[in-house]
Design a protein around this motif. Structure first.
Motif, PDB file in Angstrom:
ATOM      1  N   TYR A 103       6.521  -9.136  -6.140  1.00 57.03           N
ATOM      2  CA  TYR A 103       7.544  -9.738  -5.792  1.00 57.03           C
ATOM      3  C   TYR A 103       7.219 -10.458  -4.651  1.00 57.03           C
ATOM      4  O   TYR A 103       8.042 -10.721  -3.634  1.00 57.03           O
ATOM      5  CB  TYR A 103       8.996  -9.198  -5.644  1.00 57.03           C
ATOM      6  N   THR A 104       5.857 -10.498  -4.089  1.00 59.77           N
ATOM      7  CA  THR A 104       5.559 -11.047  -2.964  1.00 59.77           C
ATOM      8  C   THR A 104       6.225 -12.617  -2.597  1.00 59.77           C
ATOM      9  O   THR A 104       6.568 -12.606  -1.459  1.00 59.77           O
ATOM     10  CB  THR A 104       3.817 -11.363  -2.691  1.00 59.77           C
ATOM     11  N   THR A 105       6.009 -13.427  -3.375  1.00 61.16           N
ATOM     12  CA  THR A 105       6.550 -14.743  -3.221  1.00 61.16           C
ATOM     13  C   THR A 105       8.195 -14.710  -2.804  1.00 61.16           C
ATOM     14  O   THR A 105       8.573 -15.286  -1.838  1.00 61.16           O
ATOM     15  CB  THR A 105       6.510 -15.730  -4.344  1.00 61.16           C
ATOM     16  N   ILE A 106       8.765 -14.050  -3.689  1.00 67.01           N
ATOM     17  CA  ILE A 106      10.149 -13.947  -3.391  1.00 67.01           C
ATOM     18  C   ILE A 106      10.521 -13.321  -2.087  1.00 67.01           C
ATOM     19  O   ILE A 106      11.413 -13.819  -1.378  1.00 67.01           O
ATOM     20  CB  ILE A 106      11.017 -13.313  -4.369  1.00 67.01           C
ATOM     21  N   ILE A 107       9.772 -12.275  -1.779  1.00 66.86           N
ATOM     22  CA  ILE A 107      10.177 -11.396  -0.604  1.00 66.86           C
ATOM     23  C   ILE A 107       9.888 -12.267   0.559  1.00 66.86           C
ATOM     24  O   ILE A 107      10.727 -12.537   1.724  1.00 66.86           O
ATOM     25  CB  ILE A 107       9.448 -10.261  -0.482  1.00 66.86           C
ATOM     26  N   CYS A 108       8.802 -13.052   0.716  1.00 68.04           N
ATOM     27  CA  CYS A 108       8.146 -13.937   1.760  1.00 68.04           C
ATOM     28  C   CYS A 108       9.237 -14.947   1.864  1.00 68.04           C
ATOM     29  O   CYS A 108       9.791 -15.288   3.127  1.00 68.04           O
ATOM     30  CB  CYS A 108       6.879 -14.458   1.622  1.00 68.04           C
ATOM     31  N   THR A 154       0.711  -1.136   0.064  1.00 65.16           N
ATOM     32  CA  THR A 154      -0.011   0.052   0.163  1.00 65.16           C
ATOM     33  C   THR A 154       0.607   1.178   0.164  1.00 65.16           C
ATOM     34  O   THR A 154       0.538   2.351  -0.311  1.00 65.16           O
ATOM     35  CB  THR A 154      -0.977  -0.011   1.191  1.00 65.16           C
ATOM     36  N   VAL A 155       2.018   1.023   0.324  1.00 66.28           N
ATOM     37  CA  VAL A 155       3.165   2.129   0.273  1.00 66.28           C
ATOM     38  C   VAL A 155       3.988   2.185  -0.745  1.00 66.28           C
ATOM     39  O   VAL A 155       4.138   2.976  -1.680  1.00 66.28           O
ATOM     40  CB  VAL A 155       3.826   2.223   1.684  1.00 66.28           C
ATOM     41  N   VAL A 156       4.390   1.037  -1.117  1.00 66.65           N
ATOM     42  CA  VAL A 156       5.388   0.630  -2.202  1.00 66.65           C
ATOM     43  C   VAL A 156       4.682  -0.553  -3.304  1.00 66.65           C
ATOM     44  O   VAL A 156       4.705  -1.598  -2.951  1.00 66.65           O
ATOM     45  CB  VAL A 156       6.730   0.236  -1.841  1.00 66.65           C
ATOM     46  N   PRO A 157       4.065  -0.084  -4.043  1.00 67.22           N
ATOM     47  CA  PRO A 157       3.122  -1.099  -4.958  1.00 67.22           C
ATOM     48  C   PRO A 157       3.886  -2.039  -5.681  1.00 67.22           C
ATOM     49  O   PRO A 157       3.627  -3.125  -5.720  1.00 67.22           O
ATOM     50  CB  PRO A 157       2.477  -0.024  -6.154  1.00 67.22           C
ATOM     51  N   ALA A 158       5.159  -1.843  -5.771  1.00 68.37           N
ATOM     52  CA  ALA A 158       6.138  -2.809  -6.709  1.00 68.37           C
ATOM     53  C   ALA A 158       6.067  -3.936  -5.866  1.00 68.37           C
ATOM     54  O   ALA A 158       6.476  -5.322  -6.300  1.00 68.37           O
ATOM     55  CB  ALA A 158       7.366  -2.085  -6.908  1.00 68.37           C
ATOM     56  N   VAL A 159       5.900  -4.023  -4.490  1.00 69.16           N
ATOM     57  CA  VAL A 159       6.350  -4.836  -3.521  1.00 69.16           C
ATOM     58  C   VAL A 159       5.295  -6.295  -3.842  1.00 69.16           C
ATOM     59  O   VAL A 159       5.482  -7.333  -3.921  1.00 69.16           O
ATOM     60  CB  VAL A 159       5.956  -4.803  -2.128  1.00 69.16           C
ATOM     61  N   GLU A 160       4.094  -5.867  -4.528  1.00 70.07           N
ATOM     62  CA  GLU A 160       3.122  -6.838  -4.955  1.00 70.07           C
ATOM     63  C   GLU A 160       3.569  -7.797  -6.109  1.00 70.07           C
ATOM     64  O   GLU A 160       3.183  -9.116  -6.005  1.00 70.07           O
ATOM     65  CB  GLU A 160       1.815  -6.326  -5.423  1.00 70.07           C
TER      66      GLU A 160
END
Length: 463
Positions: free
Chosen positions: A131-136, A123-129
């Motif tokens: 790469y969710t799997t990799i980040i998690c 919600t603050v950095v839309p790009a995170v969405e």
């Protein structure tokens, strides 16, 4: 005279170190209120609308009822092992085996926490969405590696982050109430899904209210007058949790149009009432860090229970393998794999909640009924219990506790699709079959398990 004075001073000093009602109250509130409630609110709003505020209040007390055995037993004899020792008195070896495997299933919670953190961050950095799997996977991997280092740093970080989330919730409630739109009550949208929707929301959000008893019970042995203090602290803490959750529900449904928050993170509401800079600090400093801190603490905390699962023989010998420093590398490796399964297979957040909640509440349903046998086995302790009541009333309380568990389990289960139901049943039946096989083949030392139960029974009788 001098000896008597010295003894009095020593007793006074000891009592100062013991926990009081406020300390127990703090454990209840701190252990229950977490960043996960932001996810649960959105899921509940989707099926009941503005009634989510009533759901959250009712849910806090429904979960207290579901853990009736915790409160009844601590009012009779505070045990050194807390919740673990209570269940040692209640379980047969087979049930004990199922509970052992449930320690591994708890790894699904780490997927829930990491996915939620990414959802909030997006919600603050839309790009995170994207790469969710990799980040998690990176986050969970790093946190598992941190368990090799030690526990002290983890405990300190967790304490700081709990304060962050409480401050975040306070900001959300205060600013939100001042920005509540007019006509909140008169414009409707209450019980939008009828009675069925209300119960569904109650079941979905139950996970956010679990934990009001276990932490307090685990500290009973170091509490002043624990038979009275712990039940009182639990009741007061549950009341405050219910009020806070209820106020969050009002703000969550009283700022934006209902369709904007149904099934979504309630941080959308926070975004609408806070300035961009404060909102970004609010999300990362309060919510994401709290989620990740909670996950770090839970991973570190679960190291010892899962290690015990292997050492007790519930898994093949290879899982007892340890490094030279004593780290249980194989069993923690298995725990890690379990933890990332929901991420790799794209499980929905509400299904992960079901996977975590259903087995635990089925177990609680058993514990509430088994608690009645404890009342019969320890009549003197029950007579002096701070919760002493006529036996028929105790039966009613325990049966209501079991019913509360089963209602939540039923509503969660029927809300799953066919594949999810198969997975849920498969996991539960699989744990039971594995425990049965390990017992029948002699892989588990039953005498050792029964010996532990005998020690706890002796402790309860002595108290």
């Amino acid at each position: 005279m001098s000896d008597a004075k010295t003894q009095t001073n020593e007793t006074s000093a000891k009592n100062k170190k013991l926990l009081n009602t406020f300390d127990i109250f703090s454990h209840v509130v701190g252990n229950t209120i977490g960043a996960g409630v932001w996810v649960m609110l959105g899921l509940g709003i989707a099926v009941t609308g503005k009634s989510i505020s009533l759901v959250m209040v009712a849910g806090a007390f429904l979960m207290l009822l579901a853990y009736s055995f915790n409160v009844i037993m601590v009012s009779m004899f505070p045990l050194k092992g807390g919740d673990y020792s209570q269940k040692t008195l209640l379980f047969t070896p087979l049930i004990g085996g199922i509970v052992s495997y449930m320690q591994l299933v708890d790894g699904f919670a780490f997927s829930l926490l990491s996915l939620s953190a990414c959802e909030f961050a997006a919600t603050v950095v839309p790009a995170v969405e994207n790469y969710t799997t990799i980040i998690c996977l990176i986050i969970i991997s790093l946190f598992f590696i941190s368990t090799i280092v030690g526990d002290k740093l983890v405990a300190k970080i967790k304490g700081i982050l709990v304060i962050c989330v409480l401050l975040s919730i306070s900001v959300f409630i205060v600013v939100g109430l001042f920005n509540l739109k007019s006509g909140y009550i008169t414009e409707g949208d209450f019980f939008s899904g009828g009675l069925k929707g209300f119960w569904s929301a109650l079941s979905l959000t139950a996970y956010a209210s679990m934990g009001t008893t276990v932490g307090a019970v685990n500290h009973a042995y170091v509490t002043k007058e624990p038979k009275k203090t712990v039940p009182k602290g639990i009741l007061l803490g549950t009341l405050v949790v219910g009020i806070i959750y209820g106020l969050m529900g009002i703000v969550a449904t009283g700022i934006l149009p209902m369709e904007d928050v149904m099934g979504k993170s309630v941080l959308l509401v926070a975004q609408a009432i806070l300035s961009p800079k404060i909102y970004a600090l609010f999300v990362f400093g309060g919510i994401c860090f709290a989620l990740l801190g909670s996950m770090m603490g839970q991973i570190a905390m679960h190291r010892y229970p899962v290690e015990q699962v292997a050492d007790d023989g519930w898994l093949p010998k290879v899982f007892r393998t340890k490094t030279k420093s004593g780290y249980p590398i194989v069993i923690m490796g298995l725990f890690y794999v379990v933890s990332i399964v929901p991420i790799l297979f794209g499980f929905d957040l509400d299904f992960i909640v079901s996977l975590l909640t259903i087995p635990g509440l089925l177990l609680n349903a058993y514990c509430n009924l088994a608690c009645l046998s404890i009342i019969k086995k320890f009549p003197q302790q029950w007579e002096r219990s701070s919760m002493h009541m006529p036996y028929p009333l105790a039966v009613l309380l325990c049966c209501l506790g079991t019913a509360a568990c089963l209602v939540v389990v039923y509503n969660l289960f029927i809300g799953e699709n066919t594949v999810q139901k198969i997975i849920q049943v498969g996991i539960t039946v699989g744990m039971a079959l594995l425990a049965f096989v390990r017992l029948k083949t002699g892989a588990v030392d039953v005498a050792k398990i029964e010996g532990k139960a005998a020690l706890v029974k002796a402790e309860a009788e002595e108290y």
